[in-house]
Design a protein around this motif. Sequence first.
Motif, mmCIF file in Angstrom:
data_model
loop_
_atom_site.group_PDB
_atom_site.id
_atom_site.type_symbol
_atom_site.label_atom_id
_atom_site.label_comp_id
_atom_site.label_asym_id
_atom_site.label_seq_id
_atom_site.Cartn_x
_atom_site.Cartn_y
_atom_site.Cartn_z
ATOM 1 N N LEU A 80 3.476 16.940 2.622
ATOM 2 C CA LEU A 80 4.655 17.332 1.819
ATOM 3 C C LEU A 80 3.898 16.895 0.676
ATOM 4 C CD1 LEU A 80 6.986 15.725 3.919
ATOM 5 C CD2 LEU A 80 6.586 17.738 4.355
ATOM 6 N N ASP A 81 3.172 17.147 -0.037
ATOM 7 C CA ASP A 81 2.308 17.145 -1.612
ATOM 8 C C ASP A 81 2.415 16.269 -1.827
ATOM 9 O OD1 ASP A 81 3.359 19.850 -1.930
ATOM 10 O OD2 ASP A 81 4.815 19.517 -2.499
ATOM 11 N N VAL A 82 1.861 14.823 -1.144
ATOM 12 C CA VAL A 82 1.440 13.656 -1.464
ATOM 13 C C VAL A 82 -0.070 14.817 -1.008
ATOM 14 C CG1 VAL A 82 0.906 11.962 -0.780
ATOM 15 C CG2 VAL A 82 2.939 12.417 -0.103
ATOM 16 N N PRO A 83 -0.677 14.309 -2.099
ATOM 17 C CA PRO A 83 -2.440 15.015 -2.747
ATOM 18 C C PRO A 83 -3.604 13.600 -1.641
ATOM 19 C CG PRO A 83 -1.782 14.271 -4.440
ATOM 20 C CD PRO A 83 -0.307 14.741 -4.039
ATOM 21 N N ASP A 120 -0.666 5.480 -2.035
ATOM 22 C CA ASP A 120 0.583 6.504 -2.299
ATOM 23 C C ASP A 120 1.721 6.649 -1.993
ATOM 24 O OD1 ASP A 120 -1.859 7.848 -4.227
ATOM 25 O OD2 ASP A 120 -2.309 9.317 -2.453
ATOM 26 N N LEU A 121 2.223 6.015 -1.028
ATOM 27 C CA LEU A 121 3.434 6.209 -0.247
ATOM 28 C C LEU A 121 3.963 4.722 -0.978
ATOM 29 C CD1 LEU A 121 2.435 7.140 3.678
ATOM 30 C CD2 LEU A 121 3.408 8.720 1.501
ATOM 31 N N ALA A 122 3.350 4.235 -1.091
ATOM 32 C CA ALA A 122 3.983 3.054 -1.414
ATOM 33 C C ALA A 122 4.406 3.123 -2.968
ATOM 34 C CB ALA A 122 2.886 1.164 -1.974
ATOM 35 N N LEU A 146 -9.749 6.452 2.181
ATOM 36 C CA LEU A 146 -8.736 7.600 1.613
ATOM 37 C C LEU A 146 -7.298 7.575 2.345
ATOM 38 C CD1 LEU A 146 -7.505 10.558 1.024
ATOM 39 C CD2 LEU A 146 -8.532 10.970 3.011
ATOM 40 N N GLU A 147 -7.170 6.624 3.876
ATOM 41 C CA GLU A 147 -6.595 5.807 4.653
ATOM 42 C C GLU A 147 -5.578 4.198 3.329
ATOM 43 O OE1 GLU A 147 -6.685 4.866 8.601
ATOM 44 O OE2 GLU A 147 -7.495 6.912 8.589
ATOM 45 N N ALA A 198 -2.572 8.067 10.438
ATOM 46 C CA ALA A 198 -2.401 7.333 8.294
ATOM 47 C C ALA A 198 -0.825 7.089 7.608
ATOM 48 C CB ALA A 198 -3.173 9.062 7.514
ATOM 49 N N VAL A 199 -0.462 7.970 8.118
ATOM 50 C CA VAL A 199 1.514 7.592 7.859
ATOM 51 C C VAL A 199 2.586 6.834 9.298
ATOM 52 C CG1 VAL A 199 1.223 9.755 6.387
ATOM 53 C CG2 VAL A 199 2.252 9.693 8.679
#
Length: 473
Positions: free
Chosen positions: A99-102, A15-17, A8-9, A140-141
């Motif tokens: 913030l809507d990142v699944p 996703d963030l990239a 998941l991480e 994670a972030v």
Amino acid sequence: MSEALLALEAEVRDDLAKTSHPSASWLKPKAGLDEQPALDVLIVGGGQSGLAMAFGLRRSQVTNILIIDKAEEGREGPWLSYARMHTLRSPKDYTGPDLDVPSLTYQSWHEARFGKADWDALDLIPRELWAEYLLWFRRAVGLTVRNGCELLEIAPAAGGLLAATVAHEGTTGILYARKIVLATGQEAMGNWTIPEPLRHLPPAQVARPSDDINFKALAGRTVAVIGAGASAFDNAAMALEAGAAEVHLLCRRAEIQVIQPYRWLTFRGFLRHFCDLDDEWRWRFMRAILELREGFPQATYDRCARFSNFHLHQGSPVEAAREKGEKIELQTPRGVVQAHFVISGAGTEIDFAERGELKNFAGNIATWADRYQPPADERNPLLGRYPYLADDYALTERVAGATPWISNVHLFAFASTMSFGPSGSSINAMTTAIPKLVYGLTRGLFRADIERYWDSFRAYDVPQAVIPAKSGR
Ligand SMILES: Cc1cc2nc3c(=O)[nH]c(=O)nc-3n(C[C@H](O)[C@H](O)[C@H](O)COP(=O)(O)OP(=O)(O)OC[C@H]3O[C@@H](n4cnc5c(N)ncnc54)[C@H](O)[C@@H]3O)c2cc1C
């Protein structure tokens, strides 16, 4: 860590990239009086709000930020201290700091930790798991929080900066910042209320919900709880489960409030655009909602009602209180209730003087009462004390020019509610409220440097194409 959480991480990073555009850095650090680069944003409070706004700022390439929290790591917010319910009250599918990142939602974390079937079977989120999720989210972030670091004071500094005096590891120091966000929770602008008739009683016999109450010591004793909101019921349940002889819950209203207004308002139109309404409509809605107060879930009520020694007294505001031997005698319109110990579950109250970190400007924070006079049938002096915030959640001045620098002090907490509706201190509003806060912060940072951006644009000379000189001419 389990394979599923590691996977998941990795998904989070991916996703963030993929959503990092535009990824160019755009802020230039300013120097503080200590010659060190001043922070662009200092976030005070590392609870869910502080973490979510830091995440939002990072996604806007505002990376020169710091989160501080006076609590030790993992003990931020109420979840492992005075939150005394078994589960969160909000439905499990409300999104929050993600913030809507699944891949960053509680649901994704829960499924990775316990499996999809467990998520499907889950009713409400246990509060200990919510606290664990927040710690995972932070890692994670890639957010760091300076724990054990308390904001003591905010003052203006040279160059338009703010100077935050903080206590950390036994010493005090100054952090310079362009902007400060107070994400300091439910009591950010005041404290939990002790109703006036109880204020003269011995402090050892009257507690606030946020106190570290020794419930074991209440075994065999009679306890009175003032108020009928969810926290009042949670405290009554704790006393009953600890073996209290009797627990009396005193509800001011003739009939207990069972409607949950926060369920009604959970739609994007209200959450996103409430703050765009004029003062008349904002006051009308929030007064009606806050006077109703939050209802309690069925499970919260059932946790108390299963005890035969639990007594609910409706129509019983406390009119007077006196010491009677080792007990407290509470006078209500429906008779007298005696108790060894009283817990005030009457909610929080705005009182800037309660918060030391506001001392340099508390007297000049504009309140709703300074800015708006409601019609006679809509008056409420307690709500008039809420800060009247600007459209970027900044404090505004009562007397213009006396403390102009407070326009760089932003408030994202329960006290933001009169101006913004549910926003700070509310999981269900984060998905709309945090982006609005981040927008306001980046707008202020950008505007303040507009001349530098103009110079930068004028000096920009990077060719996008190369035109070869034509030969032979
Ligand atoms: C008992 C309880 C139950 C709740 N249950 C729900 C629920 O089920 N669903 C829901 O949507 N909402 C719920 N809420 C409302 C809200 O979600 C919580 O209050 C939540 O903790 C708000 O998050 P926050 O980050 O804004 O504040 P907090 O989580 O309170 O974090 C504020 C942080 O600021 C730090 N701090 C304060 N002052 C300073 C200082 N001077 N210097 C440094 N650090 C400081 C504190 O240590 C704290 O960690 C509940 C609230 C309470 C009190």
